[in-house]
Design a protein around this motif. Structure first.
Motif, PDB file in Angstrom:
ATOM      1  N   TYR A   1       6.623   0.006   2.261  1.00 21.82           N
ATOM      2  CA  TYR A   1       6.657   1.394   2.746  1.00 21.82           C
ATOM      3  C   TYR A   1       5.836   1.556   4.023  1.00 21.82           C
ATOM      4  O   TYR A   1       6.207   2.292   4.930  1.00 21.82           O
ATOM      5  N   LYS A   2       4.701   0.866   4.086  1.00 24.69           N
ATOM      6  CA  LYS A   2       3.884   0.981   5.297  1.00 24.69           C
ATOM      7  C   LYS A   2       4.592   0.330   6.494  1.00 24.69           C
ATOM      8  O   LYS A   2       4.476   0.798   7.623  1.00 24.69           O
TER       9      LYS A   2
ATOM     10  N   TYR B   1       0.046   5.722  -5.883  1.00 22.98           N
ATOM     11  CA  TYR B   1      -0.345   5.223  -4.554  1.00 22.98           C
ATOM     12  C   TYR B   1       0.889   4.738  -3.809  1.00 22.98           C
ATOM     13  O   TYR B   1       1.093   5.050  -2.629  1.00 22.98           O
ATOM     14  N   CYS B   2       1.723   3.994  -4.494  1.00 24.94           N
ATOM     15  CA  CYS B   2       2.955   3.510  -3.853  1.00 24.94           C
ATOM     16  C   CYS B   2       3.866   4.669  -3.474  1.00 24.94           C
ATOM     17  O   CYS B   2       4.433   4.689  -2.377  1.00 24.94           O
TER      18      CYS B   2
ATOM     19  N   SER C   1       3.998  -0.926  -1.735  1.00 28.43           N
ATOM     20  CA  SER C   1       3.439  -0.068  -0.683  1.00 28.43           C
ATOM     21  C   SER C   1       3.452  -0.760   0.673  1.00 28.43           C
ATOM     22  O   SER C   1       3.502  -0.087   1.710  1.00 28.43           O
TER      23      SER C   1
ATOM     24  N   HIS D   1       2.692   6.157  -0.237  1.00 30.10           N
ATOM     25  CA  HIS D   1       3.098   5.463   0.997  1.00 30.10           C
ATOM     26  C   HIS D   1       4.589   5.617   1.278  1.00 30.10           C
ATOM     27  O   HIS D   1       5.008   5.658   2.444  1.00 30.10           O
TER      28      HIS D   1
END
Lengths: 625, 625
Positions: free
Chosen positions: A74-75, A136-137, A71, A140
């Motif tokens: 990704y962020k 969650y990943c 993540s 993102h």
């Protein structure tokens, strides 16, 4: 974000430009320092390399980092996407594409994309919904793709990667699939956002399934209880935000997104009620949320110890995301008040002045001079008085980067009648109102150091529209608005001026930024007998580096009868130094005499600037004499 | 414990008998309720069955519980051993032997005894010194054996098992062996104690190696840092107890044991310095230690929030063990003061009135009515306002059981000149002083409810000796001593009377047990503007079940000008109920008006009795009007 039914509409990317000043400088620092720093560390830690290892078949042996490390990449991509939308740059564009290519190469034929699960020697896909962070990943990843789509690249390879991942989620977790949710909410809002940019209704429906399933004990119990990931009670029944603070506000943001797109007024009302409760009883003066280190969680009402304030940077980011959605949905300036407070006092606090170190937790009281964090190794999360370059759990630097790159989004909105300014920063705002009325505003201000905000009309269409300004909640006395040569007092809330504006018309909002004492609710036990000092939207703090001869600021007592003053550009308060009692059993039959030695002016600094001058002790809440 | 060079000598098992009163009743409850309850749960959870599985070759598949679960069985054995010494009973003796047999059967030929390590499918022996608790478990095995040896069974099978385990530890970790220590100190004190009962000097030397190695980063870093297990700085350099509270005080107890046997005055002085610092700045009014939930640890100086007091029961037990060793070494009554405070306000607080539920953490402020813990399942550690029958980490019930069974040990000491009474409880004290002077004392008292302590000489040898009584530190005003018909005022500290005592001579100590206000050190931010109420050695508390119409005690304000009073056997304080501010942003430009509605007498209860009448809110520290 372009919600369908909200009271207010967000402006498009590029409609707001920030130039100089507090936020302009933060955005420059984000571009020049934070982004390269984050890129450096996701390489150095191997978190980006995990994608290469996935492609090369080197997992799990070569995997690095915690279960959620994907993540961070990704962020970073999301931050780069917003930044490219703000200020295009071929070199940054090339870096962005290079990372996207490495990520995309790790995606499996069916769309699955996660470096931690699903291979021989790893846990099976979706086998640890409680703590595995798979969805969650994905969330993102989707948010990064949304940023790319919103900034002019709806067919970017990253968007295609995200859609394939989202399609797989819908197939796996759809109405006939696994009836699960992720232990860390994030994918809910992301799915609604992806629906908004793609029109693919399945994404919205999947978000609805995730929101409605949660709260029915669909996850296994964990050490901190089901409250930790908001699986304790259904969304509509919870009285307040609770459990892990980031999880809680991310979930609420997704719930508002969902309610907005589906017209679910009951769900929206539940989030509003929870938000009000939380802001009344579970929020620090800085806007910070979460006071428990143990589970990074909200505590009970009014349990807000400044010295154990966790106030995670990511919870601040999530709170801004949530309040923004509520502002759009409800139009109430109180949401913009919390955004302002949180941006200036949590989000601004995390990065060091050089943009290369960060606070993960944002305490309001530091009792001891801390050690200097290791410049070459990831640090524990909340261990020092100084910012650290990276963390073993390093969600905050990337979250900060994407927030700073997209800051302009929070400045203004529009509706059919006009434009609303919510945050004050130098720059320009453009919008085309219904009927083709092109509006352009130039904002000039030294805010927050200076309380004067000048808004000049820079467009020629003279059909009437309404300009709405927010008078912050803290400006209870002394704010004025000058329009057409007439000045009138204005109080907290929205101030609207509807007229035929002509190029060069100017509206001047003057906000009272003299420093002031602030008193806590008497139920906040931990700050009884204390005052804080604020100046405009800024919370101030005393730092031991400014008090010669004192290693600890705990021996200062403020004279509450002497208001804080601005002297030579610094704010000072009148303080006595007290001599502590002799060592010994600290509970006595009579209050120990507190011997105060004279009074002196002690300087304060904006809280967000503290800990940039070496180890220091610090207080926001100051005991009175 | 029989240290060699201390100022004071502990009395032998059976030299002190407690009859009735506070401690007599606790001991009865321990025997009739706590011990069978603990036996039931170590069976039910499979923690005792792990030993059977080890013998049968069923490990690791059949193993249950955490890595330290073996130690709970050993602490139960220790408790049973002390209890058998206190009051022999064939049925209890049979239960004891049955458990010893199951434990002994799991010991391997070379003396290794641990159900969690060393078998195929388990981690290798000593492979996780940081968190594996192997030596910690050995330590508790040794302590159980020491209890058995001290109570008349030096050749018990349990002692043989322990010696073989200790011999293996010396072989593995000796001067030429692994240069490691255990992440959880415990074995240090246990080895010294085993040396004391066996005379085997290798055990003492091994304890010395463990103490000296620690603090030099001999363990790997863990999430909470090396401070967590006191491996951050060497023993002699640490300024205060720090890190995990139980680990810290257990280690210090072992250090005092070692210093005592080796004459290491420097080591003793370091522990004394750390103890003084800790008691001055890191200890709750109750004597509780540790204010951080996250790592069950000491916080910085004066960071003592009542609502997040962890104050683990086991840290209280460890603090009593440590203060007792310091009392013997130094003779200073301040150590007995802390023992008294901790026994009455931490150790007494853990068990429910029925002896079948326990507090793991002992908060000083409960804000919310809690849920009722599950009667059939282990509970999380610090999650409810009510005591729980068992915990996933269940160190506290067994620690309590061994402490209550051996309470008589803390009452009195002797030196060449006479007998010292440190704690006041009805019963008898016997001791033969040098020269064969047999001393017998009968103590009659209703302490702590009643401040009168009558000590009658019940022996005939009229050669002079010195009777020393402790006047507690809290008895700053009004204590008197009556000897031979003469009454004189006495103040805190040791009061000695040397004379030719005759049978029937009586000494009467009268302690001022009227309720009193207690004021905190001004550096304890979390209780600024508050007072507590104490009565004799008891900390009192207000509980919402005693305040009709209030769910929360947080709305009470005490009138500090009206001292607490005893009315009809209850202590009351004069309080107003205040109306909290309206909901909203809780930080305001002016202090919100606090509207007090009249005054009423609000009853207090001894803190240790709270939460025995259903869910309740509770405060020890009460804000003043």
């Amino acid at each position: 974000m372009v919600p369908s039914r909200a009271r207010l509409r967000p402006l498009g990317t590029g409609d707001v430009r920030l130039v100089g000043g507090h936020w302009g400088e933060f955005q420059e620092r984000n571009r020049s320092a934070v982004l390269p720093h984050v890129e450096h560390w996701v390489e150095r830690t191997g978190w980006l390399g995990n994608f290469d290892a996935a492609r090369a078949g080197g997992l799990p042996a070569d995997r690095r980092g915690r279960e959620f490390s994907d993540s961070e990449v990704y962020k970073l991509l999301e931050a780069m996407a917003w930044e490219l939308g703000r200020a295009p740059d071929p070199e940054l564009e090339a870096r962005f594409h290079a990372i996207v290519a490495r990520v995309a190469a790790a995606q499996e034929p069916d769309g699955y994309l996660n470096t931690r699960f699903g291979r021989p020697g790893q846990g099976p896909r979706w086998s640890d919904l409680e703590m595995g962070h798979e969805l969650y990943c994905v969330g993102h990843l989707l948010q990064a793709a949304v940023a790319r789509a919103r900034t002019g690249h709806p067919d970017d390879p990253l968007v295609r990667v995200a859609r394939r991942a989202a399609d797989l989620v819908c197939a796996e977790f759809g109405p006939d699939g696994r009836a699960g949710v992720d232990g860390h909410p994030e994918v809910e809002s992301a799915l609604v956002e992806l629906y908004r940019v793609t029109g693919e209704r399945r994404y919205l429906e999947q978000a609805g399934l995730f929101v409605e399933r949660r709260g029915h004990h669909v996850l296994d119990e964990v050490e901190f209880g089901r409250e930790y990931f908001q699986d304790d009670v259904p969304a509509r029944e919870a009285p307040a935000f609770r459990g892990h603070a980031v999880r809680s506000v991310y979930l609420a943001a997704g719930q508002v997104d969902l309610a907005d797109e589906t017209g679910d007024d009951g769900l929206l009302a539940a989030v509003v009620r929870q938000w009000r409760h939380t802001v009344s009883a579970r929020t620090y003066l800085t806007g910070g949320m979460g006071s428990r280190h143990q589970d990074e969680a909200f505590a009970e009402d009014f349990a807000l110890p400044p010295d154990r304030a966790y106030s995670e940077t990511c919870a601040g980011v999530g709170s801004v995301m949530l309040a923004w959605r509520l502002l759009l949905a409800e139009g109430d300036p109180v949401y913009a008040d919390l955004i302002e407070r949180t941006l200036f006092n949590v989000v601004s606090t995390s990065p060091a002045a050089d943009g290369r170190a960060f606070f993960y937790a944002n305490t309001l009281h530091r009792r001891e001079l801390g050690a200097v964090p290791d410049a070459d190794e990831p640090s524990p999360r909340a261990s020092s008085s100084l910012r650290a370059p990276w963390f073993e759990v390093s969600c905050c630097p990337t979250n900060l980067a994407r927030t700073l790159a997209s800051l302009a989004a929070y400045v203004a909105t529009a509706d059919d009648e006009g434009v609303q300014l919510h945050q004050y920063a130098g720059g320009t705002v453009e919008q085309e109102l219904p009927g083709g009325r092109a509006v352009r505003l130039v904002v000039a201000t030294g805010y927050p150091a200076d309380g004067e905000v000048r808004v000049r009309v820079d467009s020629d269409d003279e059909r009437p529209w309404t300009l709405t300004l927010r008078v912050p909640g803290w400006a209870v006395d002394g704010a004025t608005l000058t329009v057409g040569g007439t000045t009138r007092p204005v109080g907290p809330g929205a101030v609207a001026e509807r007229r035929s504006w002509r190029r060069g018309d100017e509206v001047v909002l003057r906000l009272p930024v003299a420093p002031r004492f602030t008193h806590p609710d008497p139920r906040i036990d931990a700050v009884r007998g204390c005052v804080a000092v604020e100046q405009g939207p800024l919370v101030l703090a005393v730092e031991s580096v400014d008090v010669p001869g004192l290693d600890t600021v705990d021996h200062l007592r403020v004279d509450p009868s002497a208001p804080p003053r601005a002297v030579d550009g610094r704010v000072v308060v009148r303080c006595a130094r007290v001599t502590p009692p002799e060592p010994g059993w600290p509970y006595r039959a009579a209050p120990p005499p507190v011997e105060a030695r004279g009074f002196e002016d002690v300087p304060l600094v904006p809280y967000y600037t503290w800990a940039n001058r070496g180890p220091s002790t610090m207080r926001v809440w100051l005991p009175v004499v």
